[in-house]
Design an enzyme around this catalytic site. Structure first.
Site, PDB file in Angstrom:
ATOM      1  CG  ASN A 291      -1.728   1.240   1.383  1.00 15.80           C
ATOM      2  OD1 ASN A 291      -1.768   2.070   0.483  1.00 15.80           O
ATOM      3  ND2 ASN A 291      -2.384   1.393   2.528  1.00 15.80           N
TER       4      ASN A 291
ATOM      5  CE  LYS B  26      -0.098   3.153   4.810  1.00 20.86           C
ATOM      6  NZ  LYS B  26      -0.039   3.231   6.282  1.00 20.86           N
TER       7      LYS B  26
ATOM      8  CG  HIS C 182      -5.695   1.965   5.346  1.00 18.80           C
ATOM      9  ND1 HIS C 182      -5.259   2.862   6.294  1.00 18.80           N
ATOM     10  CD2 HIS C 182      -4.675   1.088   5.165  1.00 18.80           C
ATOM     11  CE1 HIS C 182      -4.029   2.540   6.654  1.00 18.80           C
ATOM     12  NE2 HIS C 182      -3.651   1.468   5.983  1.00 18.80           N
TER      13      HIS C 182
ATOM     14  CD  GLU D 222      -2.858   5.450   6.815  1.00 20.23           C
ATOM     15  OE1 GLU D 222      -2.828   5.475   5.570  1.00 20.23           O
ATOM     16  OE2 GLU D 222      -1.953   4.904   7.497  1.00 20.23           O
TER      17      GLU D 222
ATOM     18  CD  GLU E 293      -3.262  -2.399   7.310  1.00 20.85           C
ATOM     19  OE1 GLU E 293      -2.190  -2.667   6.745  1.00 20.85           O
ATOM     20  OE2 GLU E 293      -3.847  -1.312   7.163  1.00 20.85           O
TER      21      GLU E 293
ATOM     22  N   GLY F 221       2.841   2.184  10.843  1.00 23.82           N
ATOM     23  CA  GLY F 221       3.806   3.277  10.724  1.00 23.82           C
ATOM     24  C   GLY F 221       4.547   3.598  12.011  1.00 23.82           C
TER      25      GLY F 221
ATOM     26  CB  SER G 191       5.529  -1.987  12.002  1.00 28.97           C
ATOM     27  OG  SER G 191       5.153  -0.654  12.311  1.00 28.97           O
TER      28      SER G 191
HETATM   29  P1  13P Z   1       3.277   0.317   7.657  1.00 28.30           P
HETATM   30  O1  13P Z   1       3.751  -0.965   7.027  1.00 28.30           O
HETATM   31  O2  13P Z   1       4.000   1.521   7.196  1.00 28.30           O
HETATM   32  O3  13P Z   1       3.169   0.195   9.149  1.00 28.30           O
HETATM   33  O4  13P Z   1       1.755   0.531   7.129  1.00 28.30           O
HETATM   34  C1  13P Z   1       0.851  -0.514   7.198  1.00 28.30           C
HETATM   35  C2  13P Z   1      -0.380  -0.147   6.450  1.00 28.30           C
HETATM   36  O5  13P Z   1      -1.128   0.731   6.858  1.00 28.30           O
HETATM   37  C3  13P Z   1      -0.652  -0.842   5.190  1.00 28.30           C
HETATM   38  O6  13P Z   1      -1.938  -0.582   4.731  1.00 28.30           O
END
Ligand code: 13P
Length: 256
Positions: free
Chosen positions: A9, A11, A97, A99, A169, A175, A214
């Site tokens: 992803n 982002k 997601h 976010e 997740e 992150g 992560s």
């Molecule tokens: P990270 O791997 O940067 O922690 O992000 C995970 C994520 O949100 C994937 O959709």
């Protein structure tokens, strides 16, 4: 036997140069890698470029996207439809997601609507679920995941999960560099599968449940060694061809 799916992803990251370097690198790194489905979800603007680069590399990578609208056309300024995603060869579409749930106030019901519309259009939903740190500390992890899943199961039936992907997740792991331990993740994945099995054993047995939060080359093998972790949804570490390919290779090796 569930075939692992490792998806990047990206982002809100990318430029023409970056997309070209990353996919050219991945095309090379994934040469000869079998036993894992590798997917990337670039920002929608770069789907055209990504589609062409993936084709140049012999179609070893599945193209995905990070969101969808719930309409295929019309007066919906700023949105991208399933038919448009399909037009560029994208098949695996991330929805729900954390976010988007947080910054765009997307409800469980709205995410479920996206899920249904993707299926109606022949696309694969990658449904993200997961709890916040506060919910985790309050012991609400399973209740949150069950509620997010039930928004789909109760409206579309458990069979709707056939050919879909679930990405667990935990928000506190995204992150932060603080991934769930393999044991923690396995325990939640098994509970998610058990929750689905209450409605259908067959669907529960076949559905892919990715872990996200992560994931990096360093912790991937340990996570994928767990029986209910069927791959990963990777953020930061998916922006580096070598590192992301190493995660995909770890999934192939663990599930071989
Ligand atoms: P990270 O791997 O940067 O922690 O992000 C995970 C994520 O949100 C994937 O959709």
């Amino acid at each position: 036997m569930r075939r692992p799916v490792v998806m990047g992803n990206w982002k809100l990251n990318g430029s023409k140069t970056m997309v070209t370097e990353l996919l050219t690198g991945l095309n090379a790194e994934l040469e000869g890698v079998a036993g894992v489905d590798v997917a990337v979800a670039p920002p929608a603007l770069y789907l055209d470029l990504a589609e062409r680069l993936i084709k140049e590399g012999g179609n070893k990578i599945i193209l995905g996207a990070q969101n969808t609208d719930v309409n295929n056309s019309g007066a919906f300024t700023g949105d991208v439809s399933p038919q448009m995603l399909k037009d560029f060869g994208a098949t695996h579409i991330i929805i729900g997601h954390s976010e988007r749930r947080e910054y765009h106030h997307e409800s469980d019901e709205f995410v479920a609507q996206k899920f249904a519309f993707l299926k109606e259009n022949g696309l694969t939903p990658v449904l993200c679920i997961g709890e916040s740190e506060a919910q985790n500390e309050a012991g609400e992890t399973l209740a949150v995941c069950a509620r997010q899943l039930d928004a789909v199961i109760k409206t579309q039936g458990v069979e709707a999960l056939n050919d879909a992907i679930i990405a667990y997740e935990p928000i506190w792991a995204i992150g932060t560099g603080k991934a769930a331990t393999a044991e923690q993740a396995q325990s939640i994945h098994a509970s998610i599968r058990a929750h689905i099995a209450k409605e259908s054993e067959a669907v529960a047995k076949n559905v892919i449940i990715q872990y996200g939060g992560s994931v990096k080359a360093e912790n991937a093998a340990e996570l994928f060694a767990q029986p209910d972790i069927d791959g990963a949804l990777v953020g930061g570490a998916a922006l580096d061809a070598k590192g992301f390919a190493a995660i995909a290779k770890a999934a192939a090796a663990a599930k071989a």
